[in-house]
Design a protein around this motif. Structure first.
Motif, PDB file in Angstrom:
ATOM      1  N   HIS B  38       0.840  -1.201   0.000  1.00  0.00           N
ATOM      2  CA  HIS B  38       0.000   0.000   0.000  1.00  0.00           C
ATOM      3  C   HIS B  38       0.870   1.244   0.000  1.00  0.00           C
ATOM      4  O   HIS B  38       1.805   1.337   0.795  1.00  0.00           O
ATOM      5  CB  HIS B  38      -0.881   0.025   1.252  1.00  0.00           C
ATOM      6  CG  HIS B  38      -2.184  -0.684   1.056  1.00  0.00           C
ATOM      7  ND1 HIS B  38      -3.188  -0.224   0.240  1.00  0.00           N
ATOM      8  CD2 HIS B  38      -2.636  -1.846   1.588  1.00  0.00           C
ATOM      9  CE1 HIS B  38      -4.198  -1.038   0.271  1.00  0.00           C
ATOM     10  NE2 HIS B  38      -3.899  -2.057   1.074  1.00  0.00           N
ATOM     11  N   GLU B  40       3.081   2.239  -1.997  1.00  0.00           N
ATOM     12  CA  GLU B  40       4.433   2.074  -2.536  1.00  0.00           C
ATOM     13  C   GLU B  40       4.488   2.491  -4.007  1.00  0.00           C
ATOM     14  O   GLU B  40       3.492   2.394  -4.742  1.00  0.00           O
ATOM     15  CB  GLU B  40       4.834   0.598  -2.411  1.00  0.00           C
ATOM     16  CG  GLU B  40       6.263   0.330  -2.846  1.00  0.00           C
ATOM     17  CD  GLU B  40       6.597  -1.172  -2.841  1.00  0.00           C
ATOM     18  OE1 GLU B  40       7.782  -1.487  -2.720  1.00  0.00           O
ATOM     19  OE2 GLU B  40       5.673  -2.003  -2.963  1.00  0.00           O
ATOM     20  N   TRP B  41       5.657   2.974  -4.443  1.00  0.00           N
ATOM     21  CA  TRP B  41       5.899   3.206  -5.875  1.00  0.00           C
ATOM     22  C   TRP B  41       6.949   2.205  -6.296  1.00  0.00           C
ATOM     23  O   TRP B  41       8.117   2.334  -5.954  1.00  0.00           O
ATOM     24  CB  TRP B  41       6.369   4.641  -6.114  1.00  0.00           C
ATOM     25  CG  TRP B  41       6.633   4.959  -7.574  1.00  0.00           C
ATOM     26  CD1 TRP B  41       6.644   4.106  -8.614  1.00  0.00           C
ATOM     27  CD2 TRP B  41       6.945   6.249  -8.114  1.00  0.00           C
ATOM     28  NE1 TRP B  41       6.920   4.736  -9.787  1.00  0.00           N
ATOM     29  CE2 TRP B  41       7.106   6.078  -9.512  1.00  0.00           C
ATOM     30  CE3 TRP B  41       7.086   7.538  -7.569  1.00  0.00           C
ATOM     31  CZ2 TRP B  41       7.431   7.136 -10.353  1.00  0.00           C
ATOM     32  CZ3 TRP B  41       7.400   8.585  -8.425  1.00  0.00           C
ATOM     33  CH2 TRP B  41       7.564   8.383  -9.819  1.00  0.00           C
ATOM     34  N   VAL B 176      -4.585   1.046  -7.212  1.00  0.00           N
ATOM     35  CA  VAL B 176      -3.267   0.955  -7.832  1.00  0.00           C
ATOM     36  C   VAL B 176      -3.285   1.641  -9.191  1.00  0.00           C
ATOM     37  O   VAL B 176      -4.226   1.459  -9.970  1.00  0.00           O
ATOM     38  CB  VAL B 176      -2.859  -0.523  -8.078  1.00  0.00           C
ATOM     39  CG1 VAL B 176      -1.372  -0.595  -8.429  1.00  0.00           C
ATOM     40  CG2 VAL B 176      -3.162  -1.379  -6.876  1.00  0.00           C
ATOM     41  N   HIS B 202       2.057  10.124  -5.813  1.00  0.00           N
ATOM     42  CA  HIS B 202       2.641   9.139  -4.886  1.00  0.00           C
ATOM     43  C   HIS B 202       2.755   9.724  -3.486  1.00  0.00           C
ATOM     44  O   HIS B 202       2.430   9.072  -2.496  1.00  0.00           O
ATOM     45  CB  HIS B 202       4.005   8.688  -5.403  1.00  0.00           C
ATOM     46  CG  HIS B 202       4.758   7.842  -4.432  1.00  0.00           C
ATOM     47  ND1 HIS B 202       4.243   6.687  -3.898  1.00  0.00           N
ATOM     48  CD2 HIS B 202       5.998   7.995  -3.892  1.00  0.00           C
ATOM     49  CE1 HIS B 202       5.116   6.150  -3.070  1.00  0.00           C
ATOM     50  NE2 HIS B 202       6.199   6.933  -3.040  1.00  0.00           N
ATOM     51  N   THR B 207      -0.717   4.306  -4.620  1.00  0.00           N
ATOM     52  CA  THR B 207       0.119   3.143  -4.908  1.00  0.00           C
ATOM     53  C   THR B 207       0.332   3.094  -6.417  1.00  0.00           C
ATOM     54  O   THR B 207      -0.624   3.281  -7.183  1.00  0.00           O
ATOM     55  CB  THR B 207      -0.582   1.840  -4.467  1.00  0.00           C
ATOM     56  OG1 THR B 207      -1.036   2.035  -3.129  1.00  0.00           O
ATOM     57  CG2 THR B 207       0.333   0.653  -4.568  1.00  0.00           C
TER      58      THR B 207
END
Lengths: 482, 235
Positions: B38, B40-41, B176, B202, B207
């Protein structure tokens, strides 16, 4: 909702759907025009039968049959029959002004009862209203007739077949078809010019009498005063038929009652010869179909011919409905109509294939869009329904345009035909070939509804395969390249 | 369930993908394991033809794997019915493509809200029309396209088109964002601005999984994985 948005956007932004629309429009218009005109033609034939014939008629040939008045009394006793009238049919030569000789079909009628059985009064051309109508050429043409009829009613004169004018009232009257006189000229718009009118003129009619055995006698000639003309709309009838009083026709044709005498001793009476008529026409009572009337008359006639041994038995006495008498002609038109429907059905299948091909092209062109829609979550069914509703919209619009165009053409077909004739000299509807002076211009609502539904269904069918193809597009494959 | 598993939004396990090219069998993915947390890139770096787009499509439920599976919040994507997977893509995933892939017949605003329309029934779509347009306009405004709502894609520059594509991907507030070479078709400066934009998203908690062949692009991500010959190699 995105389906609707895309359906309308695809429709508005591209040229290809216009071709599909055009195909549906033309097919719909074509089928409606053909069905309307052929169907209208059929109706005209049927109605024409009504204007000049009874629902059922009895006839045995030009020699005629006796006891027609007793037969009429017996027929009018039937609950199925409303009225019956005797007719004498003969062929003769009519001498018109300017020594023009024409072959005519002579109808000896009792105008009173004939008007009850047919639409005789309604087809008369000269009425008080006609004479009041402004003359297209500034009063020169109708004026002569209006002058003749200034104190009398032309319909009444025809309804009694008696000249209303003092000087000629002892002469017999005649009513002729509007196309009989060569001086009556029909204009492209369906009106007539008279140069001059034959109303009030004396014409000489010659007929050739025949005995009941078919032997020809001395020709009989008499002079008749024209009291009216009639326009039944059936070209053959209007060009050939004349009406004269029944009793005059009977005398001229030697069909009247006579006594038979011994040739060696003219004072010795051997017996009597009853008067004859060639046909009896019957009108059905209200709510009774010609077929029901026919059955009743046939049963009755069997008894009648047993009581009168000089009456020809069936089938020498032919009893038939007007439809049966016109059967050959009617069935030819019916056949033509179904043939046309089949032909246009085939053309419509071509249109369905064309819509299919056009839609297939649209789907091919839109493959990438389909991939995008699938990527953002559109289902296969959703994508397919875009193209199906696309087909439905094209079908509906095409059917609507087609119906509009067809109605405009059909309702103005005579004007269009006249314009074609005036401008390019093209005459498609020849009155002497097609029997009627006007092209039918009625649109049948039921048939139009069926055609419209078929057009829409066909368009959806045409879009079905391409829609399935669209649903099967692999989004990965379609998104791979720019 | 451990904390780390709880925090995982997407998880791919032993993903294999074969393609048939005529008589040849291409084994594009050869057992890929990857988890996305969750917020995150994640960037996946790979040469063209390495299978990175295929991996992205599998993660978004657009394609089906030959072997292995993908879970979304612990649920197996490929046990879903086709219809449910369509709804999943619509509600939880936003795709951004290298070639923007906008619909040429629709204007900028319509291209943005089409994702919102796809997820709704006919009646629902009409009911939510005003609010969708409102949200679409605001989103486009925030991406600097406020003046371009009625323009068609062909009237826009490459960078503008990509921003519309990003707006479309964001309209349903996806869990996402899956971006396939989002700068691959843009000049350097424009590409940088798109990356700034993504970085901003971001920062706000979006995500993101991005695939690219460009190492400088990958530098911005939290985590970079390399895809080589169908397998993931940690950077």
């Amino acid at each position: 909702m995105y389906k609707l948005l895309l359906t309308f956007r695809y429709l508005r932004r591209k040229l290809i759907p216009v071709f599909a629309l055009l195909a549906v429009t033309l097919c719909t218009a074509m089928v409606i025009i053909v069905i309307s005109i052929m169907g209208g033609f059929l109706d005209l034939v049927k109605n024409a039968g009504r204007t000049v014939m009874g629902d059922v008629s009895c006839y045995s040939g030009l020699g005629g049959f006796p006891h027609y008045d007793e037969l009429i009394t017996a027929i009018e006793d039937l609950p199925e029959a409303e009225a019956a009238t005797p007719i004498i049919i003969a062929y003769g030569l009519l001498k018109l002004p300017g020594d023009v000789i024409k072959g005519v079909q002579v109808y000896g009628i009792e105008p009173d009862s004939y008007a009850k059985v047919t639409a005789y009064r309604d087809i008369l051309y000269w009425t008080r209203d006609t004479l009041k109508t402004p003359d297209p050429l500034g009063g020169r043409l109708y004026a002569s007739v209006a002058e003749i009829y200034k104190d009398h009613d032309p319909v009444e004169a025809a309804a009694t077949l008696t000249p209303p004018w003092k000087a000629v009232e002892s002469r017999p009257a005649i009513a002729t078809g509007l196309e009989v006189s060569p001086y009556n000229v029909r204009m492209p718009d369906g009106t007539y010019r008279f140069s001059p009118s034959i109303i009030g003129r004396a014409l000489t009619l010659t007929v050739l009498p025949v005995t009941s055995k078919g032997a020809a006698l001395e020709p009989a000639t008499d002079q008749f005063i024209v009291v009216n003309e009639f326009n039944s709309g059936v070209y053959d009838v209007d060009a050939q038929r004349v009406f004269i009083p029944f009793d005059i026709a009977q005398k001229m044709m030697v069909m009247d009652a006579a006594t038979r005498v011994d040739p060696d001793n003219p004072t010795k009476i051997l017996g009597s010869i009853p008067a004859r008529a060639t046909e009896v026409h019957i009108k059905a009572a209200n709510g009774v179909s010609p077929v029901e009337l026919l059955a009743a008359v046939q049963v009755m006639y069997d008894k009648f011919s047993q009581q009168h041994e000089d009456m020809p038995p069936q089938p020498f006495m032919s009893i038939s409905t007007w439809q049966q008498r016109q059967a050959k002609f009617l069935s030819a038109v019916e056949n033509e109509k179904s043939l046309m429907t089949v032909l246009f059905g085939i053309i419509s299948i071509v249109a369905v294939v064309m819509i299919g091909v056009i839609f297939y092209m649209i789907v091919l062109e839109k493959t990438r869009d389909i991939g995008i829609l699938r990527a953002i979550g559109a289902s296969r069914a959703g994508v397919a329904s875009i193209f199906l509703s696309f087909g439905a919209v094209i079908g509906t619009l095409g059917a609507a345009f087609g119906t509009t165009i067809a109605c405009l053409i059909v309702m103005n077909i005579n004007e269009i035909h006249a314009w074609l004739g005036d401008t390019f000299g093209i005459v498609i509807w020849d009155r002497s070939v097609y029997f009627f002076d006007r092209i039918p211009s009625q649109v049948n609502t039921h048939e139009v509804i069926v055609i419209v539904i078929v057009a829409i269904v066909a368009s959806i069918l045409g879009a079905l395969l391409p829609a399935i193809k669209a649903a099967r597009v692999d989004p990965i494959e379609s998104l791979r390249y720019e | 369930m451990t904390d780390s598993q709880n925090n995982t939004i997407l998880h791919a396990q032993q993903l294999h993908k074969h393609y048939r090219m005529g008589s040849e069998d291409l084994h594009v993915l050869r057992g890929v394991d990857v988890s996305v947390k969750h917020g995150e890139w994640l960037c996946i770096l790979g040469a063209s033809g390495s299978g990175k787009s295929t991996l992205l499509h599998l993660l978004g439920g657009l394609d089906t794997p030959s072997e292995g599976g993908v879970t979304f919040n612990g649920e197996d994507l490929f046990s879903y019915s086709a219809a449910k997977r369509d709804r999943f893509r619509n509600a939880h995933v936003g795709f951004v493509f290298q070639f923007y892939h906008l619909l040429p017949e629709l204007n900028v605003l319509e291209n943005t809200i089409i994702s919102g329309m796809v997820g709704r029934s006919m009646l629902g779509g009409f009911g939510a029309r005003a609010s969708m347009r409102q949200r679409g306009s605001e989103l486009l405004e925030s991406l600097g396209l406020g003046e371009r709502l009625k323009h068609r894609p062909k009237q826009l520059s490459g960078g503008e088109r990509q921003r519309v594509a990003i707006a479309r991907a964001l309209i349903n507030q996806p869990d996402v964002l899956l971006a396939d070479e989002p700068t691959g078709n843009l000049d350097r400066d424009t590409g940088q601005r798109i990356l700034d934009l993504l970085q901003g998203l971001h920062k706000d908690g979006q995500t993101m999984v991005m695939v690219t062949h460009d190492a400088t692009v990958a530098d911005r991500a939290d985590r970079v994985l390399k895809l080589e010959r169908g397998r993931l190699v940690h950077d």
